[in-house]
Design an enzyme around this catalytic site. Sequence first.
Site, PDB file in Angstrom:
ATOM      1  N   SER A 229       4.281  -1.745  -1.788  1.00 36.33           N
ATOM      2  CA  SER A 229       4.205  -0.687  -0.303  1.00 36.33           C
ATOM      3  C   SER A 229       5.150  -1.304   0.423  1.00 36.33           C
ATOM      4  CB  SER A 229       2.775  -0.894  -0.358  1.00 36.33           C
ATOM      5  OG  SER A 229       1.944   0.156  -1.124  1.00 36.33           O
TER       6      SER A 229
ATOM      7  N   GLU B 139       2.656   4.525 -10.021  1.00 43.30           N
ATOM      8  CA  GLU B 139       3.265   4.488 -10.408  1.00 43.30           C
ATOM      9  C   GLU B 139       3.919   2.694  -9.886  1.00 43.30           C
ATOM     10  OE1 GLU B 139       1.447   7.898 -12.016  1.00 43.30           O
ATOM     11  OE2 GLU B 139       2.698   7.402 -10.200  1.00 43.30           O
TER      12      GLU B 139
ATOM     13  N   LYS C  39       4.870  -4.730   7.048  1.00 38.21           N
ATOM     14  CA  LYS C  39       4.720  -4.384   6.358  1.00 38.21           C
ATOM     15  C   LYS C  39       4.327  -5.055   4.360  1.00 38.21           C
ATOM     16  CE  LYS C  39       2.619  -0.753   4.131  1.00 38.21           C
ATOM     17  NZ  LYS C  39       2.018  -1.874   3.687  1.00 38.21           N
ATOM     18  N   SER C  40       2.923  -5.043   3.993  1.00 40.30           N
ATOM     19  CA  SER C  40       2.476  -5.713   3.312  1.00 40.30           C
ATOM     20  C   SER C  40       3.031  -5.428   1.558  1.00 40.30           C
ATOM     21  CB  SER C  40       1.401  -6.385   2.738  1.00 40.30           C
ATOM     22  OG  SER C  40       0.123  -5.660   3.128  1.00 40.30           O
ATOM     23  N   GLY C  41       2.649  -5.241   0.843  1.00 38.12           N
ATOM     24  CA  GLY C  41       2.495  -4.712  -0.645  1.00 38.12           C
ATOM     25  C   GLY C  41       1.903  -5.575  -1.700  1.00 38.12           C
TER      26      GLY C  41
END
Length: 286
Positions: free
Chosen positions: A68, A166, A232-234
């Site tokens: 993300s 995905e 911003k993390s993912g």
Amino acid sequence: MSIQHFRVALIPFFAAFCLPVFAHPETLVKVKDAEDQLGARVGYIELDLNSGKILESFRPEERFPMMSTFKVLLCGAVLSRVDAGQEQLGRRIHYSQNDLVEYSPVTEKHLTDGMTVRELCSAAITMSDNTAANLLLTTIGGPKELTAFLHNMGDHVTRLDSWEPELNEAIPNDERDTTMPAAMATTLRKLLTGELLTLASRQQLIDWMEADKVAGPLLRSALPAGWFIADKSGAGERGSRGIIAALGPDGKPSRIVVIYTTGSQATMDERNRQIAEIGASLIKHW
């Protein structure tokens, strides 16, 4: 200093990768320890926001899943279209139940009234809303167009090939939906300080990142009082985790930090803890 009083200055972009790496051994020791603890690869880079000089790096030119963190780049592309008169932040987008994908905490509440482009970017960055990201991707022409936008910025490494969710599959040795820490750090710096976006759009992007509500257990957990962070993390499959951030003391950002990890069987809590400990070492040896 309030973010309303903080303005990112126009800073010429310098080729950061021509500069030598000056590493703080303590932080790099912690990065390597995190690899051991997680049983995974960890990529790390730290840039000076003003000059672009690399201050620390570990596996800076190895590929990692973006997850993300791509949503900041996506909203940068949206803002570029706004600046060019091709999009309006106030334009309302309507969508249906069929458009919803997993993890859409904001968009699922607005099926009847829709959301503006501004609201979708806020949801994508601050809450990591996946449907918001897909709707925004549609406005720019899809994943390939985001990759083209990045290429035009000079980033020939970072690529988006898939849609949410995905793009989070994180398949080993698959270059789809990946970046390198060095490429991501340089691209983020360009978006926040370069002339690609107007001052108002740069400020909007960093405002959204500062308002991030889902990255608390990572770098923010190690941040002393009075420090600034916009991040911003993912998170993805196969133990993947990441964060991109602009941070610094005295209420304003002075460095870009990018951390990615993949290939771990550790729990999410443990991945978060290792990234937080890297952040604690970074701050201690600032």
